[in-house]
Design an enzyme around this catalytic site. Structure first.
Site, PDB file in Angstrom:
ATOM      1  N   ASP A  42       0.877  -1.162   0.000  1.00  0.00           N
ATOM      2  CA  ASP A  42       0.000   0.000   0.000  1.00  0.00           C
ATOM      3  C   ASP A  42       0.926   1.228   0.000  1.00  0.00           C
ATOM      4  O   ASP A  42       2.120   1.104   0.299  1.00  0.00           O
ATOM      5  CB  ASP A  42      -0.860  -0.021   1.271  1.00  0.00           C
TER       6      ASP A  42
ATOM      7  N   ASP B 115      -0.255   5.126   0.805  1.00  0.00           N
ATOM      8  CA  ASP B 115      -0.560   6.156   1.801  1.00  0.00           C
ATOM      9  C   ASP B 115      -0.603   5.562   3.204  1.00  0.00           C
ATOM     10  O   ASP B 115      -1.364   4.634   3.474  1.00  0.00           O
ATOM     11  CB  ASP B 115      -1.894   6.825   1.478  1.00  0.00           C
TER      12      ASP B 115
ATOM     13  N   GLU C  41      -1.002  11.321   4.613  1.00  0.00           N
ATOM     14  CA  GLU C  41      -2.378  11.825   4.744  1.00  0.00           C
ATOM     15  C   GLU C  41      -2.463  13.197   5.397  1.00  0.00           C
ATOM     16  O   GLU C  41      -2.968  14.142   4.800  1.00  0.00           O
ATOM     17  CB  GLU C  41      -3.261  10.809   5.488  1.00  0.00           C
TER      18      GLU C  41
ATOM     19  N   GLU D 151     -14.349  10.171  -3.775  1.00  0.00           N
ATOM     20  CA  GLU D 151     -15.339   9.525  -2.908  1.00  0.00           C
ATOM     21  C   GLU D 151     -15.359  10.220  -1.540  1.00  0.00           C
ATOM     22  O   GLU D 151     -16.410  10.381  -0.924  1.00  0.00           O
ATOM     23  CB  GLU D 151     -14.984   8.037  -2.740  1.00  0.00           C
ATOM     24  N   ARG D 152     -14.172  10.643  -1.063  1.00  0.00           N
ATOM     25  CA  ARG D 152     -14.069  11.305   0.249  1.00  0.00           C
ATOM     26  C   ARG D 152     -14.772  12.659   0.222  1.00  0.00           C
ATOM     27  O   ARG D 152     -15.440  13.040   1.174  1.00  0.00           O
ATOM     28  CB  ARG D 152     -12.592  11.450   0.624  1.00  0.00           C
TER      29      ARG D 152
ATOM     30  N   THR E 293      -2.931   0.473  -4.298  1.00  0.00           N
ATOM     31  CA  THR E 293      -3.370   1.659  -3.562  1.00  0.00           C
ATOM     32  C   THR E 293      -4.635   2.251  -4.174  1.00  0.00           C
ATOM     33  O   THR E 293      -4.900   2.057  -5.358  1.00  0.00           O
ATOM     34  CB  THR E 293      -2.251   2.722  -3.575  1.00  0.00           C
ATOM     35  N   THR E 294      -5.364   3.011  -3.365  1.00  0.00           N
ATOM     36  CA  THR E 294      -6.529   3.701  -3.925  1.00  0.00           C
ATOM     37  C   THR E 294      -6.158   5.082  -4.462  1.00  0.00           C
ATOM     38  O   THR E 294      -6.976   5.738  -5.083  1.00  0.00           O
ATOM     39  CB  THR E 294      -7.640   3.891  -2.858  1.00  0.00           C
ATOM     40  N   THR E 295      -4.953   5.535  -4.188  1.00  0.00           N
ATOM     41  CA  THR E 295      -4.607   6.895  -4.628  1.00  0.00           C
ATOM     42  C   THR E 295      -4.345   6.965  -6.135  1.00  0.00           C
ATOM     43  O   THR E 295      -4.138   5.952  -6.796  1.00  0.00           O
ATOM     44  CB  THR E 295      -3.413   7.457  -3.813  1.00  0.00           C
TER      45      THR E 295
ATOM     46  N   ASN F 104       0.213  10.373  -8.092  1.00  0.00           N
ATOM     47  CA  ASN F 104       0.663  10.559  -6.706  1.00  0.00           C
ATOM     48  C   ASN F 104       1.688   9.496  -6.312  1.00  0.00           C
ATOM     49  O   ASN F 104       2.616   9.767  -5.553  1.00  0.00           O
ATOM     50  CB  ASN F 104      -0.518  10.474  -5.735  1.00  0.00           C
TER      51      ASN F 104
ATOM     52  N   ASP G 180      -1.602  -0.227   6.341  1.00  0.00           N
ATOM     53  CA  ASP G 180      -1.574   0.595   7.553  1.00  0.00           C
ATOM     54  C   ASP G 180      -2.953   0.844   8.146  1.00  0.00           C
ATOM     55  O   ASP G 180      -3.056   1.489   9.184  1.00  0.00           O
ATOM     56  CB  ASP G 180      -0.956   1.968   7.251  1.00  0.00           C
TER      57      ASP G 180
END
Ligand code: XBP
Ligand code: MG
Length: 254
Positions: A10, A12, A19, A56-57, A123-125, A129, A184
């Site tokens: 992962d 982030d 973050e 989404e956030r 990762t979702t980022t 990035n 994490d």
């Protein structure tokens, strides 16, 4: 039991503490630049991390924390534009070298490479990035060390769904039993365990109270020879920092 063949990381919170002082700051810069009065404090951001993915956030924020903001059919477009701007701010911030790798990350990755271990990212980022972080914090050209980079919208269902890990395993042409995952967060470990991967956790300030049941090992960080890790759960086989020998042992046990 087959030999350990690949490590899937992962990004982030695992490779670097991105973050609080990275993504959060970039979101706030994008809001300000767009003339919005939205501001995500350190505390609020901790709550918003319940949802993975920046777009989404933001949608979650409007739905749960800023319900007075008028939403209409243009809101998804606004979110998309804000997210593009946020990505620009974030990658610019990383280019200053502001965010280093967490303890032990560089050493472990170098050790893994020296042994011919295959490496991947899940990762979702956003992909930009990942590249920005690797190039500026791990080393120029280090993006190429990762055979597979599974990131962002490549799968529609982000973590805690297991899809991103399934995608990475598919590209690696490996079974979950051949690999180890590094996470994490609770959303992260749900995702990796959901794909059947044995998982090692390094917690951070935002995730220390998360539920990591099912993880093989939970640590405060990966540790260094002169900076031992703290074991929060699991068997560290009397090692004081995460190294390839410990990974082989973790991989070999049920
Ligand atoms: C990371 C995320 C990402 C980043 C922001 O979660 O949830 O959304 O916070 O990146 P994980 P984007 O570590 O579990 O993959 O704004 O590019 O989505
Ligand atoms: Mg994470």
């Amino acid at each position: 039991m087959t030999a350990l063949q690949a490590l899937i990381f992962d990004v982030d919170g695992t490779l670097a503490d991105t973050e609080r002082d990275g993504h959060r700051v970039a979101f706030n810069q994008a809001f300000k630049q767009a003339g919005l009065d939205w501001h995500w404090s350190v505390e609020l951001y901790g709550e918003l991390l319940e949802v993975t993915g920046g777009k989404e956030r933001m949608a979650f924020y409007l739905q749960k924390y800023n319900t007075d903001f008028p939403q209409d059919e243009h809101t998804p477009e606004l979110i998309k534009e804000l997210h593009k701007s946020k990505t620009r701010h974030y990658t610019e911030l990383l280019a200053t070298g502001a965010i280093p790798m967490r303890p032990g990350v560089k050493r472990l990755i170098n050790e893994a490479r020296a042994q011919g271990m295959r490496l991947a990212i899940a990762t979702t980022t956003t992909p930009e990035n990942v590249t920005a972080l690797l190039e500026h914090a791990l080393g120029s050209g280090s993006t190429d060390w990762f055979e597979v980079i599974a990131a962002g919208d490549i799968v529609p269902a982000k973590k805690p769904a297991a899809d991103i890990y399934h995608w990475a395993l598919d590209k690696l042409k490996l079974a979950a039993a051949d690999c180890l995952a590094f996470e994490d967060s609770e959303n992260g470990v749900k995702s990796s365990l959901g794909a059947g991967l044995k998982t090692i956790i390094t917690i951070n300030d935002y995730t220390r109270t998360h539920d990591f049941s099912g993880a093989a090992l939970v640590l405060d960080n990966m540790g260094e020879p002169d900076q031992p890790f703290e074991v929060l759960a699991g068997n560290s086989f009397n090692e004081s920092y995460l190294n390839m020998s410990l990974l082989e042992k973790l991989h070999g046990t049920n």
